[in-house]
Design an enzyme around this catalytic site. Structure first.
Site, PDB file in Angstrom:
ATOM      1  N   ILE A  37       0.818  -1.215   0.000  1.00  0.00           N
ATOM      2  CA  ILE A  37       0.000   0.000   0.000  1.00  0.00           C
ATOM      3  C   ILE A  37       0.850   1.263   0.000  1.00  0.00           C
ATOM      4  O   ILE A  37       0.317   2.356  -0.093  1.00  0.00           O
ATOM      5  CB  ILE A  37      -1.046   0.033   1.136  1.00  0.00           C
ATOM      6  CG1 ILE A  37      -0.396  -0.143   2.493  1.00  0.00           C
ATOM      7  CG2 ILE A  37      -2.112  -1.017   0.908  1.00  0.00           C
ATOM      8  CD1 ILE A  37      -1.388   0.110   3.635  1.00  0.00           C
ATOM      9  N   ASP A  38       2.179   1.123   0.067  1.00  0.00           N
ATOM     10  CA  ASP A  38       2.986   2.360   0.027  1.00  0.00           C
ATOM     11  C   ASP A  38       2.793   3.055  -1.323  1.00  0.00           C
ATOM     12  O   ASP A  38       2.667   4.272  -1.393  1.00  0.00           O
ATOM     13  CB  ASP A  38       4.466   2.115   0.363  1.00  0.00           C
ATOM     14  CG  ASP A  38       5.199   1.144  -0.536  1.00  0.00           C
ATOM     15  OD1 ASP A  38       4.545   0.399  -1.313  1.00  0.00           O
ATOM     16  OD2 ASP A  38       6.443   1.116  -0.471  1.00  0.00           O
ATOM     17  N   GLY A 124      18.066 -10.762  -1.019  1.00  0.00           N
ATOM     18  CA  GLY A 124      16.834 -11.034  -1.778  1.00  0.00           C
ATOM     19  C   GLY A 124      15.803 -11.810  -0.988  1.00  0.00           C
ATOM     20  O   GLY A 124      14.987 -12.527  -1.554  1.00  0.00           O
ATOM     21  N   GLY A 126      13.583 -10.399   1.129  1.00  0.00           N
ATOM     22  CA  GLY A 126      12.455  -9.565   1.531  1.00  0.00           C
ATOM     23  C   GLY A 126      12.742  -8.718   2.770  1.00  0.00           C
ATOM     24  O   GLY A 126      11.819  -8.194   3.380  1.00  0.00           O
ATOM     25  N   LEU A 127      14.027  -8.592   3.140  1.00  0.00           N
ATOM     26  CA  LEU A 127      14.363  -7.732   4.281  1.00  0.00           C
ATOM     27  C   LEU A 127      15.069  -6.460   3.806  1.00  0.00           C
ATOM     28  O   LEU A 127      15.809  -5.821   4.548  1.00  0.00           O
ATOM     29  CB  LEU A 127      15.226  -8.498   5.293  1.00  0.00           C
ATOM     30  CG  LEU A 127      14.586  -9.768   5.868  1.00  0.00           C
ATOM     31  CD1 LEU A 127      15.534 -10.451   6.859  1.00  0.00           C
ATOM     32  CD2 LEU A 127      13.260  -9.462   6.567  1.00  0.00           C
ATOM     33  N   SER A 128      14.854  -6.144   2.532  1.00  0.00           N
ATOM     34  CA  SER A 128      15.370  -4.897   1.941  1.00  0.00           C
ATOM     35  C   SER A 128      16.882  -4.837   1.827  1.00  0.00           C
ATOM     36  O   SER A 128      17.501  -3.805   2.117  1.00  0.00           O
ATOM     37  CB  SER A 128      14.881  -3.678   2.724  1.00  0.00           C
ATOM     38  OG  SER A 128      13.542  -3.476   2.448  1.00  0.00           O
ATOM     39  N   SER A 129      17.465  -5.938   1.397  1.00  0.00           N
ATOM     40  CA  SER A 129      18.920  -5.906   1.186  1.00  0.00           C
ATOM     41  C   SER A 129      19.271  -4.883   0.108  1.00  0.00           C
ATOM     42  O   SER A 129      20.305  -4.206   0.203  1.00  0.00           O
ATOM     43  CB  SER A 129      19.444  -7.295   0.812  1.00  0.00           C
ATOM     44  OG  SER A 129      18.689  -7.847  -0.246  1.00  0.00           O
ATOM     45  N   ASP A 174      10.748   1.023   1.820  1.00  0.00           N
ATOM     46  CA  ASP A 174      11.999   0.375   2.225  1.00  0.00           C
ATOM     47  C   ASP A 174      13.123   1.396   2.400  1.00  0.00           C
ATOM     48  O   ASP A 174      13.848   1.390   3.395  1.00  0.00           O
ATOM     49  CB  ASP A 174      12.441  -0.657   1.170  1.00  0.00           C
ATOM     50  CG  ASP A 174      11.375  -1.703   0.935  1.00  0.00           C
ATOM     51  OD1 ASP A 174      10.427  -1.775   1.740  1.00  0.00           O
ATOM     52  OD2 ASP A 174      11.490  -2.445  -0.058  1.00  0.00           O
TER      53      ASP A 174
HETATM   54  C1  GLA Z   1       8.754  -4.074  -1.667  1.00  0.00           C
HETATM   55  C2  GLA Z   1       8.802  -2.627  -2.155  1.00  0.00           C
HETATM   56  C3  GLA Z   1       8.078  -1.684  -1.186  1.00  0.00           C
HETATM   57  C4  GLA Z   1       6.693  -2.193  -0.829  1.00  0.00           C
HETATM   58  C5  GLA Z   1       6.746  -3.667  -0.441  1.00  0.00           C
HETATM   59  C6  GLA Z   1       5.390  -4.259  -0.228  1.00  0.00           C
HETATM   60  O1  GLA Z   1       9.503  -4.229  -0.502  1.00  0.00           O
HETATM   61  O2  GLA Z   1      10.127  -2.211  -2.301  1.00  0.00           O
HETATM   62  O3  GLA Z   1       8.016  -0.391  -1.734  1.00  0.00           O
HETATM   63  O4  GLA Z   1       5.793  -1.977  -1.869  1.00  0.00           O
HETATM   64  O5  GLA Z   1       7.415  -4.462  -1.405  1.00  0.00           O
HETATM   65  O6  GLA Z   1       4.763  -3.613   0.815  1.00  0.00           O
END
Ligand code: GLA
Length: 384
Positions: A37-38, A124, A126-129, A174
């Site tokens: 939803i961002d 990779g 899903g923790l924003s590497s 992120d």
């Molecule tokens: C990824 C994207 C974020 C966000 C999430 C889902 O991490 O980089 O901007 O959209 O997915 O919430």
């Protein structure tokens, strides 16, 4: 990796010089609630975590930037006097290259440097590497240039790297979390205005447990962009009756009545529900009602799995297993989905037990091994 070991590795890769070595750290992030939803103008509630990326850096006398990583072999070389363009062969190097590309477009001086990156984040997963690497690069080069870093501007520049250099149409969450994180605090961010407030992440006797499917997120990029397009389509349909800027502004009745395509309708339904869950979760967290907070996590997962369809078998197995454990108050996938990580709120005394329990169920169902992390909530990017 300890500092001495890192310095040794650095010295083994780069030619010696009198310039001093500097260290920078950028955390990863876990989104507690508010996924997908961002980019729809919604509210999100991420925290910065103690797993992250470190850069060890030394200025050079020329306009060359050399970058290497302890995770892979080879060097990425950038000539700052030339155009910096996406290069498939550079792999991970495209993230810092993209940052340098956009920094060059500002009036900030960029100096040549040798850089070694190392990461404690699973890559990779899903923790924003990638956001961690981008924000780290931006912060490092801004600091080397003697600039006071505007963290919000840095986050936006790094989002632009993802959107226009890497080609993933991600939102701001992120990069914002990595740049703006605060020890012990979650960030309640309004993605339509970028207004935000810090909310103490106080979970009493409970602990956030990160559960990693350890399964590749191959579909993440293309499916992610597809979801974004479906949301735009929903906005277009609703706009024909009432002007809205973001899908989060739609009402349930508008979604049911106006959107004919059932897939697009489900996507929109998730977006509006999820935004409500974030508001509720924030209130429950502030009131210390962890049971109700956990229920928001559960509800959010169902919405992501059923209406937004970004969960997967592996994530569902982890979430269901955690939830069936008595000392778990709630669980959900976090981030983009299609693999990656889920989180659970579990009693501190039960962390080891739940790891064994969920790990066992996961292995039986998938023949794969799950990984677990317990992290602190920490400050955003900084020099160390
Ligand atoms: C990824 C994207 C974020 C966000 C999430 C889902 O991490 O980089 O901007 O959209 O997915 O919430």
């Amino acid at each position: 990796m300890n500092k001495d070991l890192l310095v040794n590795k650095f010295e083994a890769i780069y030619v010696a010089s009198q310039e001093k070595l500097r260290f920078f750290f950028a955390p990863g992030r876990v989104n507690i609630i508010g996924d997908h939803i961002d980019y729809n103008g919604g509210k999100v509630l991420p925290v910065a975590i103690s797993l992250g990326t470190t850069a060890i850096v030394r200025l050079r006398k020329d306009n060359i930037v050399q970058m290497s990583s302890t995770e892979t072999k080879g060097k990425v070389r950038v000539d700052l006097d030339k155009e910096i363009a996406y290069d498939k062969r550079a792999g991970w190097g495209n993230y810092p290259m993209g940052v340098l590309h956009f920094l060059k477009a500002t009036d900030m001086p960029i100096f040549g440097a040798d850089v070694l990156f190392t990461s404690t984040l699973p890559i990779g997963a899903g923790l924003s590497s990638s956001a961690s690497l981008e924000v780290l690069t931006g912060f490092t080069f801004m600091t080397l240039a003697g600039k006071e870093v505007d963290r919000l501007a840095l986050a936006m520049l790094c989002q632009q790297v993802e959107n226009d250099f890497i080609g993933v149409q991600c939102g701001i969450m992120d990069q914002f979390a990595v740049a703006m994180g605060k020890k012990g605090q979650a960030m309640f961010l309004d993605c339509s205005t970028l207004d935000f407030e810090y909310v103490p992440f106080q979970t009493g006797d409970y602990q956030l447990l990160i559960m990693d499917t350890n399964s590749p997120r191959e579909l993440a990029g293309s499916e992610y962009n597809d979801r974004r397009l479906q949301c735009l389509e929903a906005v277009g349909v609703i706009n024909s009756k009432r002007p809205i800027e973001y899908l989060c502004q739609a009402t349930f009745s508008e979604i049911e009545e106006l959107i004919e395509d059932s897939n697009v309708q489900s996507r929109a339904r998730h977006v509006v529900w999820e935004n409500q869950y974030v508001h509720e979760a924030k209130e429950e967290l502030e009131d210390g009602d962890l049971k109700a907070f956990g229920e928001c996590l559960d509800a959010s997962h169902l919405s992501l799995a059923n209406d937004y369809e970004v969960s997967c078998y592996e994530l569902d197995v982890l979430v269901d297993a955690a939830r069936s454990f008595p000392d778990c108050l709630g669980a959900r996938m976090t981030g983009a989905g299609f693999g990656g990580c889920a989180i659970a709120l579990v009693h501190k005394d039960a962390v080891e037990k739940i790891k064994t329990y969920v790990g066992g169920r996961y292995e039986a169902a998938t023949k794969m091994e799950a990984r677990f992390y317990v992290c602190d909530v920490v400050d955003g990017v900084h020099e160390v």
